[in-house]
Scaffold this motif. Sequence first.
Motif, PDB file in Angstrom:
ATOM      1  N   SER A   1      -0.582  13.345   5.573  1.00 32.13           N
ATOM      2  CA  SER A   1       0.435  12.650   6.366  1.00 32.13           C
ATOM      3  C   SER A   1       1.518  12.073   5.465  1.00 32.13           C
ATOM      4  CB  SER A   1      -0.200  11.526   7.190  1.00 32.13           C
ATOM      5  OG  SER A   1      -0.990  12.053   8.222  1.00 32.13           O
ATOM      6  N   SER A   2       2.742  12.051   5.948  1.00 32.01           N
ATOM      7  CA  SER A   2       3.877  11.602   5.143  1.00 32.01           C
ATOM      8  C   SER A   2       3.980  10.084   5.089  1.00 32.01           C
ATOM      9  CB  SER A   2       5.182  12.186   5.693  1.00 32.01           C
ATOM     10  OG  SER A   2       5.644  11.459   6.815  1.00 32.01           O
ATOM     11  N   ARG A   3       4.490   9.588   3.973  1.00 36.76           N
ATOM     12  CA  ARG A   3       4.712   8.154   3.803  1.00 36.76           C
ATOM     13  C   ARG A   3       5.812   7.670   4.746  1.00 36.76           C
ATOM     14  NH1 ARG A   3       7.475   4.690  -0.043  1.00 36.76           N
ATOM     15  NH2 ARG A   3       8.380   6.494  -1.099  1.00 36.76           N
ATOM     16  N   PHE A   4       6.794   8.511   5.005  1.00 37.75           N
ATOM     17  CA  PHE A   4       7.869   8.179   5.945  1.00 37.75           C
ATOM     18  C   PHE A   4       7.292   7.884   7.325  1.00 37.75           C
ATOM     19  CE2 PHE A   4      11.155   9.994   8.947  1.00 37.75           C
ATOM     20  CZ  PHE A   4      12.072   8.964   8.824  1.00 37.75           C
ATOM     21  N   ALA A   5       6.410   8.762   7.798  1.00 37.47           N
ATOM     22  CA  ALA A   5       5.799   8.564   9.109  1.00 37.47           C
ATOM     23  C   ALA A   5       4.909   7.330   9.128  1.00 37.47           C
ATOM     24  CB  ALA A   5       4.992   9.802   9.496  1.00 37.47           C
ATOM     25  N   ALA A   6       4.217   7.079   8.029  1.00 34.53           N
ATOM     26  CA  ALA A   6       3.343   5.902   7.971  1.00 34.53           C
ATOM     27  C   ALA A   6       4.154   4.612   8.058  1.00 34.53           C
ATOM     28  CB  ALA A   6       2.522   5.926   6.687  1.00 34.53           C
ATOM     29  N   ALA A   7       5.287   4.570   7.370  1.00 39.27           N
ATOM     30  CA  ALA A   7       6.140   3.382   7.424  1.00 39.27           C
ATOM     31  C   ALA A   7       6.666   3.158   8.838  1.00 39.27           C
ATOM     32  CB  ALA A   7       7.303   3.528   6.443  1.00 39.27           C
TER      33      ALA A   7
ATOM     34  N   TYR B   1       0.823  -1.209   0.000  1.00 33.17           N
ATOM     35  CA  TYR B   1       0.000   0.000   0.000  1.00 33.17           C
ATOM     36  C   TYR B   1       0.859   1.262   0.000  1.00 33.17           C
ATOM     37  CZ  TYR B   1      -2.903   3.759   1.876  1.00 33.17           C
ATOM     38  OH  TYR B   1      -3.529   4.968   2.087  1.00 33.17           O
ATOM     39  N   LEU B   2       1.920   1.278   0.790  1.00 36.11           N
ATOM     40  CA  LEU B   2       2.788   2.452   0.845  1.00 36.11           C
ATOM     41  C   LEU B   2       3.480   2.700  -0.492  1.00 36.11           C
ATOM     42  CD1 LEU B   2       4.364   1.921   4.374  1.00 36.11           C
ATOM     43  CD2 LEU B   2       2.789   3.741   3.715  1.00 36.11           C
ATOM     44  N   ALA B   3       3.818   1.616  -1.191  1.00 35.91           N
ATOM     45  CA  ALA B   3       4.505   1.741  -2.467  1.00 35.91           C
ATOM     46  C   ALA B   3       3.574   2.157  -3.604  1.00 35.91           C
ATOM     47  CB  ALA B   3       5.192   0.421  -2.829  1.00 35.91           C
ATOM     48  N   ASP B   4       2.327   1.682  -3.562  1.00 29.35           N
ATOM     49  CA  ASP B   4       1.417   1.942  -4.678  1.00 29.35           C
ATOM     50  C   ASP B   4      -0.003   2.057  -4.154  1.00 29.35           C
ATOM     51  OD1 ASP B   4       0.386   2.286  -7.208  1.00 29.35           O
ATOM     52  OD2 ASP B   4       0.314   0.145  -7.659  1.00 29.35           O
ATOM     53  N   GLY B   5      -0.314   3.202  -3.627  1.00 28.94           N
ATOM     54  CA  GLY B   5      -1.637   3.432  -3.081  1.00 28.94           C
ATOM     55  C   GLY B   5      -1.668   4.637  -2.153  1.00 28.94           C
ATOM     56  N   TYR B   6      -0.668   4.730  -1.295  1.00 30.01           N
ATOM     57  CA  TYR B   6      -0.650   5.786  -0.280  1.00 30.01           C
ATOM     58  C   TYR B   6      -0.814   7.172  -0.884  1.00 30.01           C
ATOM     59  CZ  TYR B   6       0.730   8.128   4.074  1.00 30.01           C
ATOM     60  OH  TYR B   6       0.747   8.896   5.210  1.00 30.01           O
TER      61      TYR B   6
ATOM     62  N   ARG C   1      -5.986   7.949   4.228  1.00 32.28           N
ATOM     63  CA  ARG C   1      -4.607   7.698   3.798  1.00 32.28           C
ATOM     64  C   ARG C   1      -3.782   7.011   4.889  1.00 32.28           C
ATOM     65  NH1 ARG C   1      -0.197  12.172   1.692  1.00 32.28           N
ATOM     66  NH2 ARG C   1      -1.155  11.798  -0.342  1.00 32.28           N
ATOM     67  N   PHE C   2      -3.665   7.622   6.048  1.00 35.42           N
ATOM     68  CA  PHE C   2      -2.844   7.078   7.135  1.00 35.42           C
ATOM     69  C   PHE C   2      -3.535   5.896   7.795  1.00 35.42           C
ATOM     70  CE2 PHE C   2      -0.239   7.324  11.012  1.00 35.42           C
ATOM     71  CZ  PHE C   2       0.993   7.641  10.479  1.00 35.42           C
ATOM     72  N   PHE C   3      -4.845   5.982   7.913  1.00 35.60           N
ATOM     73  CA  PHE C   3      -5.643   4.931   8.538  1.00 35.60           C
ATOM     74  C   PHE C   3      -5.427   3.588   7.852  1.00 35.60           C
ATOM     75  CE2 PHE C   3      -9.541   2.415   8.729  1.00 35.60           C
ATOM     76  CZ  PHE C   3      -9.843   2.422  10.090  1.00 35.60           C
ATOM     77  N   ILE C   4      -5.431   3.572   6.529  1.00 34.81           N
ATOM     78  CA  ILE C   4      -5.273   2.327   5.777  1.00 34.81           C
ATOM     79  C   ILE C   4      -3.907   1.710   6.048  1.00 34.81           C
ATOM     80  CG2 ILE C   4      -5.155   1.333   3.454  1.00 34.81           C
ATOM     81  CD1 ILE C   4      -7.216   3.530   2.638  1.00 34.81           C
ATOM     82  N   ALA C   5      -2.869   2.531   6.096  1.00 30.33           N
ATOM     83  CA  ALA C   5      -1.529   2.016   6.388  1.00 30.33           C
ATOM     84  C   ALA C   5      -1.496   1.355   7.761  1.00 30.33           C
ATOM     85  CB  ALA C   5      -0.505   3.153   6.310  1.00 30.33           C
ATOM     86  N   LEU C   6      -2.107   1.998   8.757  1.00 32.29           N
ATOM     87  CA  LEU C   6      -2.135   1.428  10.106  1.00 32.29           C
ATOM     88  C   LEU C   6      -2.930   0.133  10.133  1.00 32.29           C
ATOM     89  CD1 LEU C   6      -2.795   4.613  12.296  1.00 32.29           C
ATOM     90  CD2 LEU C   6      -0.599   3.506  11.851  1.00 32.29           C
ATOM     91  N   ALA C   7      -4.085   0.124   9.465  1.00 36.28           N
ATOM     92  CA  ALA C   7      -4.938  -1.065   9.475  1.00 36.28           C
ATOM     93  C   ALA C   7      -4.249  -2.261   8.844  1.00 36.28           C
ATOM     94  CB  ALA C   7      -6.256  -0.763   8.766  1.00 36.28           C
ATOM     95  N   HIS C   8      -3.420  -2.018   7.829  1.00 44.91           N
ATOM     96  CA  HIS C   8      -2.678  -3.110   7.199  1.00 44.91           C
ATOM     97  C   HIS C   8      -1.610  -3.682   8.131  1.00 44.91           C
ATOM     98  CE1 HIS C   8      -4.264  -3.641   3.242  1.00 44.91           C
ATOM     99  NE2 HIS C   8      -4.098  -2.393   2.882  1.00 44.91           N
TER     100      HIS C   8
ATOM    101  N   ARG D   1      -2.046   7.953  -3.633  1.00 47.71           N
ATOM    102  CA  ARG D   1      -3.271   8.083  -4.412  1.00 47.71           C
ATOM    103  C   ARG D   1      -4.466   8.486  -3.549  1.00 47.71           C
ATOM    104  NH1 ARG D   1      -2.448   5.090  -9.369  1.00 47.71           N
ATOM    105  NH2 ARG D   1      -0.533   3.859  -9.254  1.00 47.71           N
ATOM    106  N   VAL D   2      -4.336   8.313  -2.246  1.00 52.26           N
ATOM    107  CA  VAL D   2      -5.412   8.688  -1.329  1.00 52.26           C
ATOM    108  C   VAL D   2      -5.161  10.120  -0.855  1.00 52.26           C
ATOM    109  CG1 VAL D   2      -6.570   8.153   0.844  1.00 52.26           C
ATOM    110  CG2 VAL D   2      -5.696   6.301  -0.590  1.00 52.26           C
TER     111      VAL D   2
END
Length: 253
Positions: free
Chosen positions: A27-33, A15-20, A60-67, A22-23
Amino acid sequence: MAPFPASGHPAAEAYLADGYERVVGMSSRFAAAICARLLRLQTEEGVSGPIAEIGAFEGRFFIALAHALEPGEIALGIDIFEWPNPEVRERFEANCLKYGIAPEQRVTIKGDAGAMAPAELLAHARGERLRFIHVDGEHSRAALSKDLALATACLSEGGLIVLDDMLHPGYPTLMVAVQDYLEANPGVVPLCIIDRETIVGATKFVLCQRDWFERYQAALLEIFKEQIWPLGADFEPHWCLVLSLDTRLAEIT
């Protein structure tokens, strides 16, 4: 520049590579990772349970956490879902489905977290205390103070509270609320600061219970060794790590 850290979860990585990006969100992808990896660290340390995001927006951030959750754990998405229009809730639900977060993995809560009693939030979490709470709600001192009180009341042993948009030039008074909170709650300390990626993808503070600080910090020193800014952060007298993509020190000549 330091590399992006691995999240530790294949679904979150995808999701972080191909999705984050797009939403819609800020919030930053760095912080999500980093936060996804913190969830894995909690699992490794025996901390389990639901998580929550105050200010879920379009997900955006919620999906990363849920995964980054373990089987059977759920994610609570809390928002007034009125800005910039009421259709934002529909977009949140659609994004969750599009990027692999099934309805049974999440609970959508429309409402003001600041007006929510701890018992109400815990009821949404099936009576379980929350192991991770991301606070990204209304950016005012009063609202942040209420969100921090709610998060603290609902946090599990070993839980983490993550605060968004800290030190942001657009919200300079938020730090006042954080300092007041830390002085009133000596059992909670900053675990680390996640540096900004851009002025939009701003700094986050990660807070933990004091009794867990040394335990978590020892793991962070190894997990994020390539992202550690050497000087750290001085909260007078507490010191914690700074995680950044730019770990250089200023050259003094």
